[in-house]
Design a protein around this motif. Structure first.
Motif, mmCIF file in Angstrom:
data_model
loop_
_atom_site.group_PDB
_atom_site.id
_atom_site.type_symbol
_atom_site.label_atom_id
_atom_site.label_comp_id
_atom_site.label_asym_id
_atom_site.label_seq_id
_atom_site.Cartn_x
_atom_site.Cartn_y
_atom_site.Cartn_z
ATOM 1 N N GLY A 15 0.791 -1.214 0.000
ATOM 2 C CA GLY A 15 0.000 0.000 0.000
ATOM 3 C C GLY A 15 0.825 1.267 0.000
ATOM 4 N N GLY A 16 2.108 1.140 0.220
ATOM 5 C CA GLY A 16 2.990 2.297 0.267
ATOM 6 C C GLY A 16 3.521 2.691 -1.098
ATOM 7 N N SER A 17 4.523 3.560 -1.097
ATOM 8 C CA SER A 17 5.082 4.099 -2.325
ATOM 9 C C SER A 17 6.605 4.087 -2.289
ATOM 10 C CB SER A 17 4.605 5.541 -2.536
ATOM 11 O OG SER A 17 3.205 5.622 -2.652
ATOM 12 N N LEU A 18 7.167 3.946 -3.471
ATOM 13 C CA LEU A 18 8.604 4.105 -3.676
ATOM 14 C C LEU A 18 8.796 4.796 -5.022
ATOM 15 C CD1 LEU A 18 10.119 0.656 -2.601
ATOM 16 C CD2 LEU A 18 10.486 2.856 -1.465
ATOM 17 N N LEU A 81 10.336 6.201 -12.019
ATOM 18 C CA LEU A 81 9.186 5.306 -11.908
ATOM 19 C C LEU A 81 8.598 5.514 -10.522
ATOM 20 C CD1 LEU A 81 7.573 3.047 -13.384
ATOM 21 C CD2 LEU A 81 8.919 1.420 -12.030
ATOM 22 N N GLN A 82 7.453 6.155 -10.472
ATOM 23 C CA GLN A 82 6.738 6.353 -9.214
ATOM 24 C C GLN A 82 5.848 5.146 -9.001
ATOM 25 O OE1 GLN A 82 6.969 8.880 -6.894
ATOM 26 N NE2 GLN A 82 5.595 7.609 -5.666
ATOM 27 N N MET A 83 6.074 4.452 -7.902
ATOM 28 C CA MET A 83 5.335 3.230 -7.625
ATOM 29 C C MET A 83 4.438 3.467 -6.420
ATOM 30 S SD MET A 83 8.317 0.400 -8.291
ATOM 31 C CE MET A 83 9.249 0.869 -6.851
ATOM 32 N N ASN A 84 3.149 3.481 -6.637
ATOM 33 C CA ASN A 84 2.158 3.643 -5.578
ATOM 34 C C ASN A 84 1.371 2.355 -5.417
ATOM 35 O OD1 ASN A 84 2.937 6.368 -5.361
ATOM 36 N ND2 ASN A 84 1.384 7.004 -6.850
ATOM 37 N N PRO A 88 3.158 -6.997 -2.409
ATOM 38 C CA PRO A 88 4.300 -7.917 -2.224
ATOM 39 C C PRO A 88 4.805 -8.493 -3.546
ATOM 40 C CG PRO A 88 2.681 -8.272 -0.510
ATOM 41 C CD PRO A 88 2.063 -7.304 -1.471
ATOM 42 N N GLU A 89 3.920 -8.687 -4.498
ATOM 43 C CA GLU A 89 4.330 -9.245 -5.790
ATOM 44 C C GLU A 89 5.123 -8.254 -6.639
ATOM 45 O OE1 GLU A 89 1.224 -9.213 -4.486
ATOM 46 O OE2 GLU A 89 -0.303 -8.959 -6.073
ATOM 47 N N ASP A 90 5.262 -7.014 -6.183
ATOM 48 C CA ASP A 90 6.138 -6.058 -6.864
ATOM 49 C C ASP A 90 7.593 -6.250 -6.453
ATOM 50 O OD1 ASP A 90 3.615 -3.530 -6.415
ATOM 51 O OD2 ASP A 90 4.030 -4.702 -8.227
#
Length: 127
Positions: A15-18, A81-84, A88-90
């Motif tokens: 649910g978080g972001s990197l 690449l903004q990942m929101n 877990p599968e990421d």
């Protein structure tokens, strides 16, 4: 020779972001198709997203559509690449890649078309 260096990986929670960044240098072509790929443990490297530097058109894998955003800053020679909405599968090693010329819907996700690669940055998402 085009050089690519990834940064920004690390640990995140579901649910978080990197945000990942790919700094590039040594480019000789006018435009590139630049992409993000990832390889999870025991799986093949797969295309995540791509952007054409000429006009900013983007492509996304279905698994990340509406969660990840690829962008470019040509002045700073950075692709991000903004990942929101992380899942877990990421969890995977993420790679930046580039090929001179345009991106195409039929091939942007195929790793064999990209001659230039970064070393990768690890992303780990916990539940």
């Amino acid at each position: 020779r085009l050089q690519l260096v990834e940064s920004g990986g690390g640990a995140g929670q579901a649910g978080g972001s990197l945000r990942l960044a790919c700094t590039y240098s040594g480019y000789t072509a006018i435009n590139y198709c630049m992409g993000w790929f990832r390889r999870a443990a025991g799986k093949e490297r797969e295309g995540v997203a791509a952007i054409f530097t000429g006009n900013g058109n983007t492509w996304y894998a279905d698994a990340v559509k509406d969660r990840f955003t690829i962008a470019q800053d040509n002045a700073a020679s950075i692709m991000s690449l903004q990942m929101n909405g992380l899942k877990p599968e990421d969890t995977a090693m993420y790679y930046c890649a580039a090929l001179p010329g345009n991106c195409y819907s039929a091939s942007w996700y195929k790793r064999e078309f990209y001659p230039n690669w970064g070393q990768g940055t690890q992303v780990t998402v916990s539940a």
